[in-house]
Design a protein around this motif. Structure first.
Motif, PDB file in Angstrom:
ATOM      1  N   ILE A 184       0.923  -1.169   0.000  1.00 35.39           N
ATOM      2  CA  ILE A 184       0.145  -0.011   0.146  1.00 35.39           C
ATOM      3  C   ILE A 184       0.681   1.324  -0.118  1.00 35.39           C
ATOM      4  O   ILE A 184       1.736   1.544   1.031  1.00 35.39           O
ATOM      5  N   GLU A 185       0.701   1.985  -0.905  1.00 40.47           N
ATOM      6  CA  GLU A 185       1.296   3.292  -0.955  1.00 40.47           C
ATOM      7  C   GLU A 185       0.616   4.449  -0.941  1.00 40.47           C
ATOM      8  O   GLU A 185      -0.612   4.475  -1.378  1.00 40.47           O
ATOM      9  N   THR A 186       0.804   5.665  -0.069  1.00 34.79           N
ATOM     10  CA  THR A 186       0.183   6.669  -0.123  1.00 34.79           C
ATOM     11  C   THR A 186       1.341   7.977  -0.368  1.00 34.79           C
ATOM     12  O   THR A 186       2.423   7.674  -0.350  1.00 34.79           O
ATOM     13  N   ARG A 187       0.739   9.234  -0.750  1.00 35.03           N
ATOM     14  CA  ARG A 187       1.375  10.481  -0.663  1.00 35.03           C
ATOM     15  C   ARG A 187       1.096  11.491   0.419  1.00 35.03           C
ATOM     16  O   ARG A 187      -0.183  11.476   0.515  1.00 35.03           O
ATOM     17  N   GLN A 188       1.836  12.077   1.078  1.00 37.17           N
ATOM     18  CA  GLN A 188       1.698  12.873   1.910  1.00 37.17           C
ATOM     19  C   GLN A 188       2.351  14.107   1.792  1.00 37.17           C
ATOM     20  O   GLN A 188       3.606  14.129   1.578  1.00 37.17           O
ATOM     21  N   LEU A 189       1.603  15.462   1.985  1.00 39.86           N
ATOM     22  CA  LEU A 189       2.278  16.715   1.793  1.00 39.86           C
ATOM     23  C   LEU A 189       2.579  17.191   3.365  1.00 39.86           C
ATOM     24  O   LEU A 189       1.564  17.376   3.951  1.00 39.86           O
ATOM     25  N   VAL A 196       1.442  16.853   8.424  1.00 41.76           N
ATOM     26  CA  VAL A 196       0.673  16.383   7.233  1.00 41.76           C
ATOM     27  C   VAL A 196      -0.455  17.343   7.001  1.00 41.76           C
ATOM     28  O   VAL A 196      -1.516  17.556   7.687  1.00 41.76           O
ATOM     29  N   ILE A 197      -0.659  18.174   6.053  1.00 40.07           N
ATOM     30  CA  ILE A 197      -1.805  18.876   5.374  1.00 40.07           C
ATOM     31  C   ILE A 197      -2.572  18.174   4.284  1.00 40.07           C
ATOM     32  O   ILE A 197      -3.510  18.929   3.909  1.00 40.07           O
ATOM     33  N   ARG A 198      -1.862  17.269   3.581  1.00 39.78           N
ATOM     34  CA  ARG A 198      -2.557  16.663   2.643  1.00 39.78           C
ATOM     35  C   ARG A 198      -2.276  14.996   2.697  1.00 39.78           C
ATOM     36  O   ARG A 198      -1.101  14.830   2.903  1.00 39.78           O
ATOM     37  N   GLN A 199      -3.034  14.047   2.401  1.00 39.05           N
ATOM     38  CA  GLN A 199      -2.629  12.656   2.167  1.00 39.05           C
ATOM     39  C   GLN A 199      -3.356  12.113   1.226  1.00 39.05           C
ATOM     40  O   GLN A 199      -4.942  12.215   1.258  1.00 39.05           O
ATOM     41  N   GLU A 200      -2.957  11.387   0.161  1.00 39.24           N
ATOM     42  CA  GLU A 200      -3.455  10.751  -0.794  1.00 39.24           C
ATOM     43  C   GLU A 200      -3.455   9.280  -0.722  1.00 39.24           C
ATOM     44  O   GLU A 200      -2.214   8.711  -0.517  1.00 39.24           O
ATOM     45  N   SER A 201      -4.612   8.504  -0.713  1.00 39.10           N
ATOM     46  CA  SER A 201      -4.460   7.082  -0.570  1.00 39.10           C
ATOM     47  C   SER A 201      -4.879   6.288  -1.814  1.00 39.10           C
ATOM     48  O   SER A 201      -5.489   6.934  -2.789  1.00 39.10           O
ATOM     49  N   PRO A 202      -4.813   4.964  -1.680  1.00 40.35           N
ATOM     50  CA  PRO A 202      -5.662   4.203  -2.862  1.00 40.35           C
ATOM     51  C   PRO A 202      -7.083   4.405  -2.844  1.00 40.35           C
ATOM     52  O   PRO A 202      -7.834   4.838  -1.998  1.00 40.35           O
ATOM     53  N   MET A 203      -7.467   4.185  -4.115  1.00 39.21           N
ATOM     54  CA  MET A 203      -8.963   4.061  -4.232  1.00 39.21           C
ATOM     55  C   MET A 203      -9.491   5.685  -4.069  1.00 39.21           C
ATOM     56  O   MET A 203     -10.689   5.675  -4.244  1.00 39.21           O
ATOM     57  N   GLY A 204      -8.818   6.580  -4.359  1.00 35.50           N
ATOM     58  CA  GLY A 204      -9.435   7.838  -4.529  1.00 35.50           C
ATOM     59  C   GLY A 204      -9.509   8.607  -3.190  1.00 35.50           C
ATOM     60  O   GLY A 204     -10.246   9.759  -3.230  1.00 35.50           O
ATOM     61  N   LEU A 205      -9.350   8.059  -2.161  1.00 32.16           N
ATOM     62  CA  LEU A 205      -9.277   8.601  -0.806  1.00 32.16           C
ATOM     63  C   LEU A 205      -8.174   9.550  -0.382  1.00 32.16           C
ATOM     64  O   LEU A 205      -7.181   9.411  -0.782  1.00 32.16           O
ATOM     65  N   SER A 206      -8.734  10.687   0.310  1.00 30.69           N
ATOM     66  CA  SER A 206      -7.714  11.722   0.432  1.00 30.69           C
ATOM     67  C   SER A 206      -8.121  12.319   1.823  1.00 30.69           C
ATOM     68  O   SER A 206      -9.345  12.533   2.048  1.00 30.69           O
ATOM     69  N   MET A 207      -7.124  13.010   2.252  1.00 29.72           N
ATOM     70  CA  MET A 207      -7.623  13.913   3.449  1.00 29.72           C
ATOM     71  C   MET A 207      -6.701  15.309   3.294  1.00 29.72           C
ATOM     72  O   MET A 207      -5.606  15.484   2.908  1.00 29.72           O
ATOM     73  N   VAL A 208      -7.660  16.516   3.618  1.00 25.58           N
ATOM     74  CA  VAL A 208      -6.952  17.687   3.245  1.00 25.58           C
ATOM     75  C   VAL A 208      -7.288  18.457   4.444  1.00 25.58           C
ATOM     76  O   VAL A 208      -8.267  18.608   5.197  1.00 25.58           O
ATOM     77  N   ARG A 209      -6.072  19.490   5.020  1.00 27.45           N
ATOM     78  CA  ARG A 209      -6.159  20.202   6.134  1.00 27.45           C
ATOM     79  C   ARG A 209      -7.460  21.295   5.835  1.00 27.45           C
ATOM     80  O   ARG A 209      -7.330  21.860   5.008  1.00 27.45           O
ATOM     81  N   ILE A 458      -5.324  -5.706  -1.068  1.00 27.75           N
ATOM     82  CA  ILE A 458      -6.228  -5.338  -2.228  1.00 27.75           C
ATOM     83  C   ILE A 458      -6.453  -3.847  -2.645  1.00 27.75           C
ATOM     84  O   ILE A 458      -6.495  -3.360  -3.971  1.00 27.75           O
ATOM     85  N   LEU A 459      -6.133  -3.102  -1.646  1.00 26.36           N
ATOM     86  CA  LEU A 459      -6.367  -1.485  -1.976  1.00 26.36           C
ATOM     87  C   LEU A 459      -5.381  -1.110  -2.815  1.00 26.36           C
ATOM     88  O   LEU A 459      -5.523   0.047  -3.578  1.00 26.36           O
ATOM     89  N   ALA A 460      -4.137  -2.033  -3.029  1.00 22.14           N
ATOM     90  CA  ALA A 460      -3.132  -1.419  -3.839  1.00 22.14           C
ATOM     91  C   ALA A 460      -3.579  -1.499  -5.299  1.00 22.14           C
ATOM     92  O   ALA A 460      -2.832  -0.778  -6.377  1.00 22.14           O
ATOM     93  N   VAL A 461      -4.507  -2.180  -5.693  1.00 21.73           N
ATOM     94  CA  VAL A 461      -4.878  -2.494  -7.134  1.00 21.73           C
ATOM     95  C   VAL A 461      -6.212  -1.860  -7.405  1.00 21.73           C
ATOM     96  O   VAL A 461      -6.566  -1.665  -8.521  1.00 21.73           O
ATOM     97  N   MET A 462      -7.035  -1.655  -6.367  1.00 15.15           N
ATOM     98  CA  MET A 462      -8.519  -1.004  -6.573  1.00 15.15           C
ATOM     99  C   MET A 462      -8.353   0.485  -7.086  1.00 15.15           C
ATOM    100  O   MET A 462      -7.341   1.340  -6.678  1.00 15.15           O
ATOM    101  N   GLY A 463      -8.910   0.881  -8.025  1.00 18.70           N
ATOM    102  CA  GLY A 463      -9.018   1.839  -8.634  1.00 18.70           C
ATOM    103  C   GLY A 463      -8.215   1.943 -10.023  1.00 18.70           C
ATOM    104  O   GLY A 463      -8.224   2.639 -10.920  1.00 18.70           O
ATOM    105  N   ARG A 464      -7.414   0.911 -10.416  1.00 20.51           N
ATOM    106  CA  ARG A 464      -6.534   0.786 -11.208  1.00 20.51           C
ATOM    107  C   ARG A 464      -6.750  -0.560 -12.204  1.00 20.51           C
ATOM    108  O   ARG A 464      -6.526  -0.833 -13.503  1.00 20.51           O
TER     109      ARG A 464
END
Length: 473
Positions: A184-189, A196-209, A458-464
């Motif tokens: 499982i890979e995510t991106r954080q700003l 952390v003020i932004r986080q982007e996760s698999p399947m289109g889930l994200s969190m924003v400050r 499974i989250l690693a492939v969902m959405g792709r």
């Protein structure tokens, strides 16, 4: 991508941080976390979240709360976790003791204690940000943090890599950090203060400050995102009679084909395709209900876990009652499948499954049906594992699609080998107590095996992931 609001950034570093939770571009909830010093120099981290989702038109609110206590040097000492959704609730408390985590889990009205060996004192989600603050960030910086997820009971290493820098509206520099836990890979700003003020996760889930007011602005029930429809795996082509399909061949698209399990003879991956063939009951070996004492069976096919309470008296009693008179393992497996299918009301559920809780509530989706089935089967000494992946449904999208699914597989590999020339030995019997199938149909494509700690892969492939129909019959 939802933009960062300048007002949220203007507050500067804060011990209380509010985030909006989004699925793709639609808001589904919020999360808030805070940190405070405690006597002795440690830190108490607290967090909670609330999000609203739909599945096949059924809307549910999910609430989580968690806390973590760290020592002055950032070492995790204690943590707790709580989740409630509709009739599903689970709570867990844990403590790091040397080279193990001692954890008490409450679910289904019962309390169980488990221990998990760890190679180093891990962090949990809430305490990770404190660890990041202790590192000087620059493009190319890499480090690893021991990590434990109380919700899935998964333990391992969280990998960090700083990949880019961004200048925010207020002129402050922030760093894009890629994290990886298992597959499982995510991106954080992350700001220069380590927040952390932004986080982007698999399947289109994200969190924003966001500001507290912005974050707490929950979507109405009419705006709730249908997570099943939005995360469906598309199919090019048609499967005319999915529930009666015994053989299915699909071309794999969007991901490395190795992401799809190769598990002959039922599921065979070759040259970018996957072929699923399900046996007929008449083709199966008929070993005794319980393997003979001299048969070696991996412990994980028989053991209890926080979600599979195979050793609970209520589970054992019900399993014996349901399988009374079974002549062999296949007969017992079919009896269990038929009973769970009839007993459990079909209802979309968000949360962590528990076999014992489903026995008491008689309600849930594929995860709950599977948790109850596997708990019952293992309580009898029947080797059983959990398969997770996708299954085809014409209820998803205009033309049908695949969606996330879980189902049990019963081991019959100790049965007599087939005598007819050219016949296949089937070591596993896949069943589906959600659909009422034994064996399951061939639109069940397996992506993972095991409890929650493996299913999250499974989250690693969902959405792709996507499929093209090649053959079905």
């Amino acid at each position: 991508m939802v933009p960062l609001d300048a007002e949220a950034l203007a507050a500067g570093p804060s011990r209380e941080r509010w985030m909006g939770i989004f699925f793709e571009d639609q808001k589904v909830g919020y999360a808030v976390s805070r940190s405070a010093p405690v006597a002795g120099g440690g830190t108490l981290h607290e967090g909670r979240s609330h999000f609203r989702l739909a599945a096949f038109g059924t809307i549910q609110d999910v609430v989580t709360a968690q806390a973590a206590l760290t020592d002055p040097d950032g070492t995790l000492r204690r943590f707790d976790f709580f989740m409630v959704s509709d009739e599903v609730r689970i709570s867990a408390r844990g403590e790091v003791r040397g080279d193990e985590i001692v954890m008490e889990v409450d679910t289904g009205g019962g309390s169980r204690r488990f221990t998990f060996p760890v190679s180093a004192p891990p962090q949990v989600e809430l305490s990770l940000e404190e660890v990041v603050r202790r590192h000087e960030l620059a493009i190319g910086t890499r480090f690893e943090v021991p990590y434990f997820n109380p919700a899935t009971m998964a333990e391992g290493v969280m990998e960090y890599e700083v990949t880019d820098v961004e200048v925010l509206e207020n002129g402050e520099e922030a760093w894009w950090v890629r994290t990886r836990f298992g597959d499982i890979e995510t991106r954080q700003l992350v700001t220069s203060a380590g927040e952390v003020i932004r986080q982007e996760s698999p399947m289109g889930l994200s969190m924003v400050r966001m500001t507290p007011e912005q974050a707490r602005d929950m979507p109405t029930h009419d705006e709730a995102v249908d997570i099943i429809a939005r995360s469906a795996v598309p199919l090019t082509g048609r499967i005319p009679r999915p529930r009666a399909t015994r053989v299915l061949e699909l071309a794999i698209q969007g991901v490395d084909p190795d992401r799809v399990i190769d598990d002959p003879p039922i599921q065979v991956r070759r040259d970018g395709t996957v072929r699923v063939e399900m046996p007929l009951l008449a083709e199966l070996a008929r070993p005794p209900v319980v393997p003979a004492p001299d048969v070696q069976v991996p412990a994980e096919w028989l053991e209890s876990s926080p979600t599979i309470q195979a050793d609970h008296p209520d589970i054992i009693q019900k399993a014996r009652e349901v399988t009374a008179g079974a002549t062999d393992r296949v007969d017992a497996a079919v009896k269990l499948e038929e009973w769970v299918f009839q007993y459990v009301e079909k209802a979309p559920t968000f949360g962590i499954p528990s076999g014992l809780e489903v026995l008491r509530t008689a309600r849930g989706d594929c995860n709950e049906h599977t948790a109850l089935y596997v708990s019952l089967a293992r309580s009898l000494g029947i080797p059983t594992r959990i398969a997770a992946g996708v299954v085809y449904s014409d209820r998803v999208g205009d033309r049908g699609a695949f969606y996330y699914h879980a189902w049990p597989e019963v081991w019959i590999g100790d049965g007599a080998a087939p005598t007819a020339e050219g016949s296949t030995a089937w070591p596993w019997l896949p069943v589906d107590p959600t659909f009422g199938q034994a064996p399951a149909d061939a639109t069940h494509v397996k992506l993972a095996e095991g409890d929650l700690d493996r299913q999250v892969e499974i989250l690693a492939v969902m959405g792709r992931l996507g499929f093209v129909a090649v053959d079905s019959r």
